[in-house]
Design a protein around this motif. Structure first.
Motif, PDB file in Angstrom:
ATOM      1  N   ARG A  70       0.713  -1.163   0.001  1.00  0.00           N
ATOM      2  CA  ARG A  70       0.031   0.140   0.141  1.00  0.00           C
ATOM      3  C   ARG A  70       0.894   1.363   0.056  1.00  0.00           C
ATOM      4  O   ARG A  70       2.037   1.108   0.352  1.00  0.00           O
ATOM      5  N   VAL A  71       0.328   2.205  -0.528  1.00  0.00           N
ATOM      6  CA  VAL A  71       1.262   3.659  -0.536  1.00  0.00           C
ATOM      7  C   VAL A  71       0.991   3.799   1.084  1.00  0.00           C
ATOM      8  O   VAL A  71       0.297   3.937   1.609  1.00  0.00           O
ATOM      9  N   PRO A  72       2.428   4.384   1.312  1.00  0.00           N
ATOM     10  CA  PRO A  72       2.708   4.597   2.879  1.00  0.00           C
ATOM     11  C   PRO A  72       2.170   5.824   3.154  1.00  0.00           C
ATOM     12  O   PRO A  72       2.134   6.840   2.375  1.00  0.00           O
ATOM     13  N   LEU A  73       1.335   6.050   4.297  1.00  0.00           N
ATOM     14  CA  LEU A  73       0.737   7.263   4.707  1.00  0.00           C
ATOM     15  C   LEU A  73       1.581   8.104   5.628  1.00  0.00           C
ATOM     16  O   LEU A  73       2.095   7.500   6.633  1.00  0.00           O
ATOM     17  N   PRO A  74       2.296   9.240   5.416  1.00  0.00           N
ATOM     18  CA  PRO A  74       3.300   9.693   6.077  1.00  0.00           C
ATOM     19  C   PRO A  74       2.732  10.344   7.265  1.00  0.00           C
ATOM     20  O   PRO A  74       1.471  10.530   7.476  1.00  0.00           O
ATOM     21  N   THR A  75       3.442  10.492   8.395  1.00  0.00           N
ATOM     22  CA  THR A  75       2.987  11.199   9.474  1.00  0.00           C
ATOM     23  C   THR A  75       2.792  12.700   9.518  1.00  0.00           C
ATOM     24  O   THR A  75       3.472  13.122   8.489  1.00  0.00           O
ATOM     25  N   LEU A  76       1.913  13.259  10.096  1.00  0.00           N
ATOM     26  CA  LEU A  76       1.678  14.604   9.969  1.00  0.00           C
ATOM     27  C   LEU A  76       3.052  15.243  10.156  1.00  0.00           C
ATOM     28  O   LEU A  76       3.502  16.296   9.765  1.00  0.00           O
ATOM     29  N   ALA A  77       3.705  15.109  11.272  1.00  0.00           N
ATOM     30  CA  ALA A  77       5.073  15.536  11.662  1.00  0.00           C
ATOM     31  C   ALA A  77       6.098  15.579  10.521  1.00  0.00           C
ATOM     32  O   ALA A  77       6.653  16.694  10.170  1.00  0.00           O
ATOM     33  N   ASP A  78       6.139  14.335   9.733  1.00  0.00           N
ATOM     34  CA  ASP A  78       7.100  14.258   8.791  1.00  0.00           C
ATOM     35  C   ASP A  78       6.726  15.205   7.402  1.00  0.00           C
ATOM     36  O   ASP A  78       7.445  15.608   7.067  1.00  0.00           O
ATOM     37  N   SER A  79       5.475  15.317   7.165  1.00  0.00           N
ATOM     38  CA  SER A  79       4.950  15.821   6.176  1.00  0.00           C
ATOM     39  C   SER A  79       5.025  17.520   6.553  1.00  0.00           C
ATOM     40  O   SER A  79       5.478  18.451   5.406  1.00  0.00           O
ATOM     41  N   CYS A  80       4.828  17.957   7.610  1.00  0.00           N
ATOM     42  CA  CYS A  80       5.036  19.389   8.046  1.00  0.00           C
ATOM     43  C   CYS A  80       6.560  19.822   7.975  1.00  0.00           C
ATOM     44  O   CYS A  80       6.846  20.861   7.544  1.00  0.00           O
ATOM     45  N   THR A  81       7.363  18.875   8.426  1.00  0.00           N
ATOM     46  CA  THR A  81       8.788  19.009   8.224  1.00  0.00           C
ATOM     47  C   THR A  81       9.347  19.168   6.843  1.00  0.00           C
ATOM     48  O   THR A  81      10.083  20.039   6.540  1.00  0.00           O
ATOM     49  N   ARG A  82       8.928  18.292   6.055  1.00  0.00           N
ATOM     50  CA  ARG A  82       9.417  18.144   4.825  1.00  0.00           C
ATOM     51  C   ARG A  82       8.745  19.540   4.040  1.00  0.00           C
ATOM     52  O   ARG A  82       9.318  20.092   3.048  1.00  0.00           O
ATOM     53  N   PHE A  83       7.445  20.043   4.280  1.00  0.00           N
ATOM     54  CA  PHE A  83       6.809  20.999   3.651  1.00  0.00           C
ATOM     55  C   PHE A  83       7.787  22.390   3.766  1.00  0.00           C
ATOM     56  O   PHE A  83       8.051  23.043   2.776  1.00  0.00           O
ATOM     57  N   LEU A  84       8.016  22.488   4.965  1.00  0.00           N
ATOM     58  CA  LEU A  84       9.006  23.750   5.387  1.00  0.00           C
ATOM     59  C   LEU A  84      10.140  23.535   4.574  1.00  0.00           C
ATOM     60  O   LEU A  84      10.542  24.720   4.144  1.00  0.00           O
ATOM     61  N   THR A 110       5.027  31.280   7.611  1.00  0.00           N
ATOM     62  CA  THR A 110       4.458  29.859   7.147  1.00  0.00           C
ATOM     63  C   THR A 110       4.941  29.134   8.572  1.00  0.00           C
ATOM     64  O   THR A 110       4.145  28.084   8.787  1.00  0.00           O
ATOM     65  N   GLU A 111       6.159  29.131   9.084  1.00  0.00           N
ATOM     66  CA  GLU A 111       6.374  28.140  10.341  1.00  0.00           C
ATOM     67  C   GLU A 111       5.297  28.499  11.172  1.00  0.00           C
ATOM     68  O   GLU A 111       4.918  27.416  12.101  1.00  0.00           O
ATOM     69  N   ALA A 112       4.683  29.755  11.527  1.00  0.00           N
ATOM     70  CA  ALA A 112       4.015  29.980  12.226  1.00  0.00           C
ATOM     71  C   ALA A 112       2.496  29.207  12.294  1.00  0.00           C
ATOM     72  O   ALA A 112       1.910  28.536  12.959  1.00  0.00           O
ATOM     73  N   PHE A 151      -1.242  24.633  12.895  1.00  0.00           N
ATOM     74  CA  PHE A 151      -1.842  23.493  11.918  1.00  0.00           C
ATOM     75  C   PHE A 151      -1.653  21.960  12.818  1.00  0.00           C
ATOM     76  O   PHE A 151      -2.579  21.149  13.076  1.00  0.00           O
ATOM     77  N   SER A 152      -0.310  21.827  13.336  1.00  0.00           N
ATOM     78  CA  SER A 152       0.143  20.552  13.686  1.00  0.00           C
ATOM     79  C   SER A 152       0.039  20.273  15.134  1.00  0.00           C
ATOM     80  O   SER A 152       0.448  19.273  15.608  1.00  0.00           O
ATOM     81  N   GLY A 153      -0.223  21.603  15.737  1.00  0.00           N
ATOM     82  CA  GLY A 153      -0.072  21.422  17.305  1.00  0.00           C
ATOM     83  C   GLY A 153      -0.993  20.560  17.765  1.00  0.00           C
ATOM     84  O   GLY A 153      -2.349  20.127  17.213  1.00  0.00           O
ATOM     85  N   PRO A 154      -0.919  20.196  19.130  1.00  0.00           N
ATOM     86  CA  PRO A 154      -2.184  19.365  19.891  1.00  0.00           C
ATOM     87  C   PRO A 154      -3.412  19.814  19.575  1.00  0.00           C
ATOM     88  O   PRO A 154      -4.522  19.113  19.568  1.00  0.00           O
ATOM     89  N   ASP A 155      -3.673  21.279  19.652  1.00  0.00           N
ATOM     90  CA  ASP A 155      -4.940  21.740  19.524  1.00  0.00           C
ATOM     91  C   ASP A 155      -5.294  22.253  18.198  1.00  0.00           C
ATOM     92  O   ASP A 155      -6.339  23.166  17.896  1.00  0.00           O
ATOM     93  N   GLY A 180      -4.897  19.927  12.168  1.00  0.00           N
ATOM     94  CA  GLY A 180      -4.038  18.858  11.658  1.00  0.00           C
ATOM     95  C   GLY A 180      -3.815  17.518  12.206  1.00  0.00           C
ATOM     96  O   GLY A 180      -4.546  16.445  11.489  1.00  0.00           O
ATOM     97  N   PRO A 181      -4.008  17.435  13.324  1.00  0.00           N
ATOM     98  CA  PRO A 181      -4.226  15.850  14.037  1.00  0.00           C
ATOM     99  C   PRO A 181      -5.738  15.521  13.893  1.00  0.00           C
ATOM    100  O   PRO A 181      -5.623  13.988  13.760  1.00  0.00           O
ATOM    101  N   VAL A 182      -6.597  16.188  13.858  1.00  0.00           N
ATOM    102  CA  VAL A 182      -7.950  15.598  13.623  1.00  0.00           C
ATOM    103  C   VAL A 182      -7.972  15.032  12.300  1.00  0.00           C
ATOM    104  O   VAL A 182      -8.552  14.221  11.843  1.00  0.00           O
ATOM    105  N   LEU A 183      -7.495  16.023  11.267  1.00  0.00           N
ATOM    106  CA  LEU A 183      -7.693  15.537   9.808  1.00  0.00           C
ATOM    107  C   LEU A 183      -6.621  14.462   9.580  1.00  0.00           C
ATOM    108  O   LEU A 183      -7.220  13.381   8.890  1.00  0.00           O
ATOM    109  N   GLN A 184      -5.624  14.244   9.998  1.00  0.00           N
ATOM    110  CA  GLN A 184      -4.678  13.264  10.036  1.00  0.00           C
ATOM    111  C   GLN A 184      -5.356  11.799  10.594  1.00  0.00           C
ATOM    112  O   GLN A 184      -5.396  10.792   9.905  1.00  0.00           O
ATOM    113  N   ALA A 185      -6.158  12.132  11.644  1.00  0.00           N
ATOM    114  CA  ALA A 185      -6.877  10.809  12.278  1.00  0.00           C
ATOM    115  C   ALA A 185      -7.897  10.385  11.425  1.00  0.00           C
ATOM    116  O   ALA A 185      -8.078   9.176  11.166  1.00  0.00           O
ATOM    117  N   ALA A 186      -8.428  11.150  10.877  1.00  0.00           N
ATOM    118  CA  ALA A 186      -9.651  11.063   9.664  1.00  0.00           C
ATOM    119  C   ALA A 186      -8.902  10.106   8.526  1.00  0.00           C
ATOM    120  O   ALA A 186      -9.794   9.121   8.239  1.00  0.00           O
TER     121      ALA A 186
END
Length: 623
Positions: free
Chosen positions: A40-54, A69-71, A76-80, A83-89
């Motif tokens: 299967r196509v691997p699903l990246p983690t949110l943290a990895d994609s955010c780091t690569r995006f920057l 952009t960093e802000a 987007f990716s913080g606990p609140d 991003g985490p909600v969308l990634q979980a979905a």
């Protein structure tokens, strides 16, 4: 200007040659034998994609833009953050039974969701090598070879492609025959075999032949499913051309309507279908194995031939059809491809098979036999004044759209992948760095650059979006433009940039890329935001980094095949240069396209590219 192109994407060509290996010997497995066992196509983690995006967008940003952009990434990716909600979905969707990939809904949206015209904006073309055959003989040979391919595909005898020992998905082959894109008000659909509505291979026995703006249904398989012999097909095509000696009456060539923006075409199609008899004619077109477009003229030169393959119209196209062979009066030929189900790698394999063996041999192996001239009949439509007016308006608007597009072919007869390898560099890295240097000199800056990377080693894999500009690319271009930098410094900068390019391409092939992942998270918010408690688009997608990284200045894709001369597609934004390139051991051909208001910059880019290739060869040869 053509602002409607801003949401387009370049056609998906081959993986960069820098990270590809020669095909393994043909597999004895059936065509689709590996589909359910591919990883299967691997699903990246949110943290990895955010780091690569920057990392990916960083080289294109000012310090202020990067800070903003960093802000937004942190929010987007913080606990609140959302991003985490969308990634979980997305993770939940990826685990759903029957889902092949977390990209299963992404691809339909990306290709079928676009609302502008697909003619010129999305369809792509290949110009075949010349054979010297007359028009009818060439067209009959292409039909016979394509029918032979279909017969083998129906029996699942097309061997799976294997690269570096890894089977590649063959799923796209199911979209080669009898496949038609159907316009929709909100999103298009696809009518095709191997579906719930049409299980198994297509049982159609006909193609649609265009000549002088009239469409003809012509059988290519006999009543018992036996292919017609090539001489029979040639007789049928000659009869079609005789029947169509007079051009279609003004404003009656319904094919013009397929050049319209999708929602407008959807509404017009419903009006068309409301007239008795028109639904049957549309059904013949949509179920046809493919289209054959016979032209009554010979283009003046190679560039005009390419232009005609990309956006030639005259009512002689059905741009919604997956595959349309185009054969000109002098026998030159090519293919126009609707992109939603077919990427460049699949079409390359298809074309290589069609053109790699004489058509007569393929026809005989398919079981073709003499049956007499095949049946054919003109497809006629009932058209009231309003529909004729729409046809006329569509034809005029698309003709103007083509006129507003500037194109250019560039050919290097003394450079190819062999020369690049002799300089100890990845051929694709070499040309991509040459593009950046030429762009800097033509436009005075670097800009977002897209490159399509094939990912067919994954289950139903298609492509990944690679962003070419890295910090090493910047440093290389700066060194080349610095009059105080010596040859050694420039070579070192080139080598570092080439290594970074190959590394990123390999990461994309491995699924380690951020753009499509983050884009799908945005689409989840659009589809399910209220349900997930995220009612507004996350600010990340309005950040400088997201907008600038995806605003193409160059959109690139490669198609290496000895059987084609040129590959091409339209520009993807109002200031973008589309670069479709054929990089082979002994030659390097490019087709460039851009909106006419920036044509001068495209021509300057082409001139600077020729100089850059020579300059880099001399630089590296001096080691």
């Amino acid at each position: 200007m053509n602002p409607s192109r801003s949401t387009a994407t370049a056609p998906s060509g081959s993986a960069a040659p820098s990270v590809s290996a020669p095909p393994a010997p043909p597999s004895t497995a059936s065509t689709f034998a590996h589909e359910d066992t591919l990883p299967r196509v691997p699903l990246p983690t949110l943290a990895d994609s955010c780091t690569r995006f920057l990392s990916w967008c960083g080289p294109l940003l000012t310090p202020e833009e990067r800070a903003a952009t960093e802000a937004e990434v942190a929010a987007f990716s913080g606990p609140d953050g959302p991003g985490p909600v969308l990634q979980a979905a997305l993770e939940e969707y990826d685990r759903t039974p029957g889902v092949h990939s977390w990209l299963d809904t992404f691809w339909p949206y990306r290709y079928l969701g676009r609302r502008d015209r697909i003619a010129l904006n999305a369809n792509f073309f290949f110009l075949f090598q010349d054979t010297g055959q007359p028009q009818v003989e060439r067209a009959a040979g292409l039909i016979g070879a394509a029918v032979a391919y279909k017969r083998r595909l129906d029996r699942e005898e097309i061997p799976p492609v294997v690269l570096r020992g890894a089977p590649q998905t063959m799923e796209q082959n199911k979209y080669l025959f009898s496949t038609t894109r159907i316009p929709g008000a909100q999103q298009d659909t696809v009518r095709h075999p191997y579906s719930e509505e049409w299980p198994g291979p297509s049982d159609a026995r006909h193609v649609v032949v265009f000549f002088r703006g009239t469409m003809y249904r012509m059988d290519v398989l006999g009543p018992d499913g036996t292919p017609y012999a090539l001489d029979d097909l040639a007789a049928g095509l000659s009869a079609v051309m005789k029947a169509g000696a007079e051009p279609a009456a003004p404003d009656t060539s319904v094919g013009h309507l397929t050049t319209m923006a999708r929602a407008d075409w959807a509404a017009t199609r419903e009006t068309l279908r409301a007239h008795p008899g028109n639904a049957a004619a549309l059904d013949d077109i949509e179920t046809a194995l493919f289209c054959v477009c016979l032209e009554d003229f010979a283009p003046a030169d190679t560039q005009e031939t390419c232009d005609e393959l990309l956006y030639g119209d005259r009512g002689n196209r059905w741009f919604d059809k997956a595959v349309s062979f185009v054969v000109f009066a002098d026998g030159r030929a090519g293919i126009n491809v609707e992109h939603c189900g077919l990427d460049g790698t699949t079409i390359l394999s298809f074309v290589d098979t069609l053109l790699g063996t004489p058509a007569g041999e393929q026809s005989r192996e398919s079981g073709a036999r003499v049956q007499g001239r095949p049946e054919f009949s003109a497809l006629t439509f009932e058209l009231d004044d309003a529909l004729q007016a729409r046809i006329r308006t569509a034809a005029e608007a698309f003709a103007q759209y083509g006129a507003d597009t500037a194109t250019r072919t560039v050919s290097f007869e003394d450079f190819g992948s062999t020369a690049a390898k002799a300089l100890r560099v990845s051929p694709d890295a070499f040309v991509q760095l040459a593009y950046q240097l030429a762009h800097q000199r033509a436009k005075g800056r670097l800009g977002a650059t897209y490159e399509s990377i094939a990912t067919r080693q994954w289950r139903r894999g298609r492509t990944e979006a690679m962003r070419v500009v890295t910090p090493e690319t910047q440093a290389f271009v700066a060194a080349m433009e610095d009059p105080t930098a010596d040859a050694a410094a420039r070579r070192a900068a080139f080598r570092a940039a080439a290594t970074a390019h190959v590394t990123r391409a390999k990461e994309c092939q491995a699924g380690d890329a951020p753009e499509q992942h983050l884009w799908e998270l945005e689409l989840i918010q659009r589809r399910r935001g209220a349900e997930l408690g995220i009612t507004e688009q996350p600010a990340l997608y309005r950040s400088p980094g997201w907008q600038i990284m995806r605003d193409d200045y160059l959109s690139t894709s490669s198609a290496p095949s000895e059987h084609i001369q040129y590959f091409g597609f339209g520009s993807t934004s109002s200031r973008c240069i589309g670069i479709a390139y054929v990089l082979l051991p002994d030659r390097f051909n490019l087709y460039l396209s851009t909106p006419r208001p920036v044509a001068d910059q495209m021509h300057a880019f082409a001139d600077h590219l020729r100089a850059a290739v020579t300059e880099l060869r001399e630089l590296l040869a001096g080691e």
